[in-house]
Scaffold this active site. Structure first.
Site, short mmCIF file in Angstrom:
data_model
loop_
_atom_site.label_atom_id
_atom_site.label_comp_id
_atom_site.label_asym_id
_atom_site.label_seq_id
_atom_site.Cartn_x
_atom_site.Cartn_y
_atom_site.Cartn_z
N HIS A 42 0.13 -0.98 4.40
CA HIS A 42 0.76 0.27 4.82
C HIS A 42 2.27 0.26 4.58
CE1 HIS A 42 2.34 -1.01 8.83
NE2 HIS A 42 1.24 -1.73 8.93
N GLU A 63 0.63 4.47 9.44
CA GLU A 63 -0.30 3.56 10.13
C GLU A 63 0.13 3.35 11.57
OE1 GLU A 63 -1.84 -0.33 11.62
OE2 GLU A 63 0.22 0.19 11.24
N GLU A 64 1.42 3.09 11.74
CA GLU A 64 1.91 2.71 13.07
C GLU A 64 1.78 3.84 14.08
OE1 GLU A 64 2.41 -0.28 13.60
OE2 GLU A 64 3.32 -1.29 11.88
N ASP A 71 -2.70 -6.65 6.34
CA ASP A 71 -1.78 -6.17 7.37
C ASP A 71 -1.58 -7.22 8.47
OD1 ASP A 71 -0.05 -4.53 8.76
OD2 ASP A 71 -1.65 -3.43 9.79
N ASP A 100 5.52 -6.61 8.28
CA ASP A 100 4.56 -5.57 8.72
C ASP A 100 5.06 -4.20 8.28
OD1 ASP A 100 2.64 -4.05 9.92
OD2 ASP A 100 3.37 -4.36 11.95
N HIS A 146 6.95 -6.23 14.87
CA HIS A 146 7.61 -5.08 15.52
C HIS A 146 8.93 -5.45 16.21
CE1 HIS A 146 3.43 -2.92 15.85
NE2 HIS A 146 3.77 -3.24 14.62
ZN LIG Z 1 0.97 -3.26 10.25
#
Ligand SMILES: [Zn+2]
Length: 352
Positions: free
Chosen positions: A169, A215-216, A243, A181, A315
């Site tokens: 993503h 995606e998030e 991912d 990520d 994140h």
């Molecule tokens: Zn991800």
């Protein structure tokens, strides 16, 4: 923190959280370890900040506090939720991520705090010390805008309508660079095609690289893709996703039940023995986007790597190029390119 002493807390808002509307919200803190404790102490919650200082076992087990902690606390009248970052390791960085307000619940600020601060709250509370916190938060939701999946293809020579899909993503959280990520997954899914092209190879089927958007925020990109291609999902041999990091690769996890298909993939993976990436795991793949396609019957696969450190960076502001390895990216690209090319080049579509 304003009581028992003044201390700044390094925080990040969680996804979809409301802010404090330009004001500073001050209140006492109640420290909770589990949802069961929250329910048990429900009468103590009103007008307070709930701090979730759970014991971390695994991401899947702990993520519920991030996802639902604010809503559960709000039900009992909390004025905000301060949630321990979902990670096995911390260097005093908060980890953000999606949280979801349940219906009919008053939306209260949902905040990620560091493991260190959550444990500090835990220690103070255990000693019976009163803790007060002041929170000011600018979070707001802007209107939706158009975003797009990024799709590229090497068109198949004899079966162009059949597809082998590789993906990652393209969106990321707004701290760090999203290099891990999911810059890594997006990179290898893009790069696999250029490797096949550079080698002058032409597969029978189309190899399609999809860099999902949104995606998030809740898998927006793949939902659109599934809707648009609902009638040709049976033409997708396999949907692959990376991912969970692009660390040193070990192989792939495959979700399809068909034994012949498993055998074919195992055979292809054996070609990757020279780079120690030939391990086949059968079971539920780790692909949050392709999960939607898998539910609709498309066999799925995810990249397996030595990713013990994935959630250290996940994140956070620490998710940058500095934690990426170019050699590992090359190895992961090799796995992606070899499996995709192999499955796009066999005579029959991978049975399902
Ligand atoms: Zn991800």
């Amino acid at each position: 923190m304003v009581c028992p002493r003044k201390q700044s807390l390094n925080i990040l808002g969680l996804g979809y959280s409301v802010g404090t509307n330009g004001s500073v919200v001050t209140g006492d803190v109640i420290v909770i370890k589990t949802f069961a404790e929250l329910n048990r102490r429900s009468r103590e919650i009103r007008g307070k900040f709930v701090v979730y200082n759970y014991d971390f076992n695994s991401y899947d087990e702990s993520v519920a506090y991030k996802l639902h902690g604010a809503s559960r606390a709000s039900k009992y009248g909390a004025i905000g939720a301060l949630i321990r970052s979902t990670t096995p390791f911390s260097n005093s960085l908060p980890h953000t991520g999606l949280q979801i307000y349940s219906k009919n619940v008053r939306k209260i600020p949902a905040v990620s705090i560091t493991v260190e601060d959550a444990e500090l709250f835990g220690r103070l509370a255990a000693r019976g010390i009163n803790i007060t916190v002041s929170l000011s938060m600018e979070a707001r939701m802007d209107a939706d805008r158009v975003s797009r999946n990024t799709v590229s293809e090497i068109t198949g020579s004899t079966k162009p309508d059949e597809i082998v899909l590789v993906s990652g993503h393209l969106d990321s959280w707004d701290v760090g660079q999203g290099a891990m990520d999911d810059g890594g997954g997006a990179f290898i899914s893009w790069r696999a095609l250029s490797v096949i092209k550079k080698l002058g190879l032409r597969p029978k089927r189309t190899v399609q690289s999809v860099l999902w958007t949104g995606e998030e925020m809740g898998y927006n990109g793949v939902q659109q893709y599934a809707q648009k291609h609902i009638n040709d999902l049976n033409k997708i041999s396999i949907a692959m996703e990376s991912d969970m990091g692009t660390f040193t690769p070990t192989g792939i996890t495959y979700s399809g039940r068909n034994l012949t298909a498993q055998c074919i993939i195992n055979e292809l993976l054996s070609l990757l023995k020279p780079i120690n990436a030939s391990q086949l795991k059968i079971g539920r793949e780790d692909g949050p986007d392709i999960e939607l396609l898998v539910e609709k019957g498309v066999p799925g696969a995810s990249l397996d790597t030595r990713n013990d450190r994935y959630f250290y960076y996940h994140h956070t502001a620490g998710d940058t190029m500095s934690m990426m390895s170019t050699r590992d990216l090359d190895l992961c690209t090799a796995v992606w390119a070899a499996i995709a090319y192999g499955l796009a080049s066999i005579d029959d579509q991978l049975p399902r």
